[in-house]
Design a protein around this motif. Sequence first.
Motif, PDB file in Angstrom:
ATOM      1  N   ILE A 120     -21.166 -45.620  23.816  1.00  0.00           N
ATOM      2  CA  ILE A 120     -20.257 -45.400  24.949  1.00  0.00           C
ATOM      3  C   ILE A 120     -20.577 -46.367  26.081  1.00  0.00           C
ATOM      4  N   ALA A 121     -21.864 -46.474  26.427  1.00  0.00           N
ATOM      5  CA  ALA A 121     -22.273 -47.350  27.526  1.00  0.00           C
ATOM      6  C   ALA A 121     -21.915 -48.803  27.236  1.00  0.00           C
ATOM      7  N   VAL A 122     -22.224 -49.257  26.034  1.00  0.00           N
ATOM      8  CA  VAL A 122     -21.926 -50.650  25.659  1.00  0.00           C
ATOM      9  C   VAL A 122     -20.427 -50.899  25.662  1.00  0.00           C
ATOM     10  N   THR A 123     -19.662 -49.928  25.164  1.00  0.00           N
ATOM     11  CA  THR A 123     -18.200 -50.074  25.113  1.00  0.00           C
ATOM     12  C   THR A 123     -17.607 -50.197  26.508  1.00  0.00           C
ATOM     13  N   PHE A 124     -18.044 -49.337  27.412  1.00  0.00           N
ATOM     14  CA  PHE A 124     -17.504 -49.379  28.771  1.00  0.00           C
ATOM     15  C   PHE A 124     -17.879 -50.674  29.486  1.00  0.00           C
ATOM     16  N   VAL A 125     -19.118 -51.107  29.325  1.00  0.00           N
ATOM     17  CA  VAL A 125     -19.553 -52.354  29.960  1.00  0.00           C
ATOM     18  C   VAL A 125     -18.769 -53.534  29.389  1.00  0.00           C
ATOM     19  N   ALA A 126     -18.571 -53.534  28.065  1.00  0.00           N
ATOM     20  CA  ALA A 126     -17.801 -54.615  27.431  1.00  0.00           C
ATOM     21  C   ALA A 126     -16.369 -54.632  27.950  1.00  0.00           C
ATOM     22  N   MET A 127     -15.771 -53.443  28.100  1.00  0.00           N
ATOM     23  CA  MET A 127     -14.405 -53.353  28.634  1.00  0.00           C
ATOM     24  C   MET A 127     -14.327 -53.961  30.023  1.00  0.00           C
ATOM     25  N   LEU A 128     -15.343 -53.696  30.838  1.00  0.00           N
ATOM     26  CA  LEU A 128     -15.342 -54.226  32.201  1.00  0.00           C
ATOM     27  C   LEU A 128     -15.443 -55.750  32.218  1.00  0.00           C
ATOM     28  N   PHE A 129     -16.335 -56.289  31.392  1.00  0.00           N
ATOM     29  CA  PHE A 129     -16.501 -57.740  31.356  1.00  0.00           C
ATOM     30  C   PHE A 129     -15.236 -58.431  30.842  1.00  0.00           C
ATOM     31  N   ILE A 130     -14.612 -57.845  29.836  1.00  0.00           N
ATOM     32  CA  ILE A 130     -13.383 -58.432  29.286  1.00  0.00           C
ATOM     33  C   ILE A 130     -12.260 -58.380  30.310  1.00  0.00           C
ATOM     34  N   SER A 131     -12.104 -57.233  30.967  1.00  0.00           N
ATOM     35  CA  SER A 131     -11.038 -57.101  31.966  1.00  0.00           C
ATOM     36  C   SER A 131     -11.294 -58.012  33.163  1.00  0.00           C
ATOM     37  N   HIS A 132     -12.576 -58.173  33.522  1.00  0.00           N
ATOM     38  CA  HIS A 132     -12.922 -59.057  34.641  1.00  0.00           C
ATOM     39  C   HIS A 132     -12.618 -60.510  34.285  1.00  0.00           C
ATOM     40  N   ALA A 133     -12.921 -60.888  33.036  1.00  0.00           N
ATOM     41  CA  ALA A 133     -12.665 -62.260  32.597  1.00  0.00           C
ATOM     42  C   ALA A 133     -11.178 -62.564  32.559  1.00  0.00           C
ATOM     43  N   GLU A 134     -10.378 -61.541  32.256  1.00  0.00           N
ATOM     44  CA  GLU A 134      -8.924 -61.716  32.176  1.00  0.00           C
ATOM     45  C   GLU A 134      -8.228 -61.351  33.490  1.00  0.00           C
ATOM     46  N   SER A 135      -9.034 -61.033  34.501  1.00  0.00           N
ATOM     47  CA  SER A 135      -8.507 -60.677  35.832  1.00  0.00           C
ATOM     48  C   SER A 135      -7.537 -59.499  35.785  1.00  0.00           C
ATOM     49  N   GLU A 136      -7.846 -58.562  34.913  1.00  0.00           N
ATOM     50  CA  GLU A 136      -7.059 -57.341  34.819  1.00  0.00           C
ATOM     51  C   GLU A 136      -7.993 -56.137  34.921  1.00  0.00           C
ATOM     52  N   LEU A 137      -7.773 -55.309  35.911  1.00  0.00           N
ATOM     53  CA  LEU A 137      -8.641 -54.162  36.114  1.00  0.00           C
ATOM     54  C   LEU A 137      -8.340 -53.057  35.106  1.00  0.00           C
ATOM     55  N   VAL A 138      -9.372 -52.644  34.370  1.00  0.00           N
ATOM     56  CA  VAL A 138      -9.195 -51.518  33.455  1.00  0.00           C
ATOM     57  C   VAL A 138      -9.314 -50.198  34.209  1.00  0.00           C
ATOM     58  N   PHE A 139     -10.067 -50.221  35.343  1.00  0.00           N
ATOM     59  CA  PHE A 139     -10.178 -49.078  36.242  1.00  0.00           C
ATOM     60  C   PHE A 139      -9.915 -49.555  37.662  1.00  0.00           C
ATOM     61  N   ASN A 140      -9.207 -48.733  38.417  1.00  0.00           N
ATOM     62  CA  ASN A 140      -8.889 -49.119  39.787  1.00  0.00           C
ATOM     63  C   ASN A 140     -10.016 -48.839  40.764  1.00  0.00           C
ATOM     64  N   ASN A 141     -10.881 -47.883  40.428  1.00  0.00           N
ATOM     65  CA  ASN A 141     -11.983 -47.523  41.315  1.00  0.00           C
ATOM     66  C   ASN A 141     -13.054 -46.767  40.531  1.00  0.00           C
ATOM     67  N   TYR A 142     -14.157 -46.445  41.208  1.00  0.00           N
ATOM     68  CA  TYR A 142     -15.266 -45.756  40.562  1.00  0.00           C
ATOM     69  C   TYR A 142     -14.900 -44.324  40.168  1.00  0.00           C
ATOM     70  N   THR A 143     -14.126 -43.658  40.983  1.00  0.00           N
ATOM     71  CA  THR A 143     -13.739 -42.277  40.691  1.00  0.00           C
ATOM     72  C   THR A 143     -12.997 -42.199  39.359  1.00  0.00           C
ATOM     73  N   GLU A 144     -12.062 -43.107  39.162  1.00  0.00           N
ATOM     74  CA  GLU A 144     -11.287 -43.151  37.921  1.00  0.00           C
ATOM     75  C   GLU A 144     -12.177 -43.476  36.729  1.00  0.00           C
ATOM     76  N   ALA A 145     -13.095 -44.421  36.901  1.00  0.00           N
ATOM     77  CA  ALA A 145     -13.993 -44.828  35.811  1.00  0.00           C
ATOM     78  C   ALA A 145     -14.919 -43.683  35.410  1.00  0.00           C
ATOM     79  N   LEU A 146     -15.506 -43.008  36.392  1.00  0.00           N
ATOM     80  CA  LEU A 146     -16.445 -41.928  36.099  1.00  0.00           C
ATOM     81  C   LEU A 146     -15.742 -40.739  35.445  1.00  0.00           C
ATOM     82  N   ALA A 147     -14.510 -40.479  35.865  1.00  0.00           N
ATOM     83  CA  ALA A 147     -13.739 -39.388  35.256  1.00  0.00           C
ATOM     84  C   ALA A 147     -13.450 -39.690  33.793  1.00  0.00           C
ATOM     85  N   THR A 148     -13.170 -40.956  33.498  1.00  0.00           N
ATOM     86  CA  THR A 148     -12.900 -41.358  32.116  1.00  0.00           C
ATOM     87  C   THR A 148     -14.154 -41.250  31.258  1.00  0.00           C
TER      88      THR A 148
END
Length: 230
Positions: A28-56
């Motif tokens: 889970i941890a690796v998947t979420f971190v990978a999602m963040l790096f990929i979305s950051h590289a593509e300049s597309e936010l997978v989460f809009n804020n920390y509250t949304e990310a933590l809830a997911t």
Amino acid sequence: MLNLMRLEMKKYKLGSYIKGAVLANIVIAVTFVAMLFISHAESELVFNNYTEALATIDAIIRAIFIIFAATLISKLIIVEFKSKTINTLFLYPINRKKLIAAKLVIVILFTFVSIIFSNVFVTAVFSVVTDYFVLLPGTLTAAIITQHASAVLMNAIATAGICLIPLYFGMKKYSVPATIISSILIVLVVSSNSGSFSLNDIIVIPITLAIIGVSIAYFSIRNIDKTDLK
């Protein structure tokens, strides 16, 4: 009760489930971190804020351990009834109700503790990485952490009750597939998350499902003295 629980855990080598939980946390941890790096590289936010990310994160963890609990119920109870090996246990001078209660308490405690520790671990890894590499907008404040911790605790308590619902379906015909499939259906109800909203946010839903789960466990224990396998 504690002695029965220890014997059950030793008998079924439940340490493998703990190892499985640890592995699930790492994935889970690796998947979420990978999602963040990929979305950051593509300049597309997978989460809009920390509250949304933590809830997911919490929603996914609850989903995983509801299914984990169903596999535990299958192993500790359903399989024994299906194979009729439970009859051998019933011949020993052990109170039937205490025996089944011990099995269910193991499931409840495993689910509750796993959800708490998994949230702590995954959230810690997620937060450190996102803060260091600035992968999410905003700041993870003490207020957000406090609010999330409160939500995780309440969700863990509710899920510990909800995870008992598959017991009802499994005991109908002593079916392992029915137990697992019903847990997946429950996950679709309580852990589906659109980021800003999930059915779990309607507090009456998890509370009602938790009460149903506890009631199923209660009646299963209460009626066990009337159960005879031939």
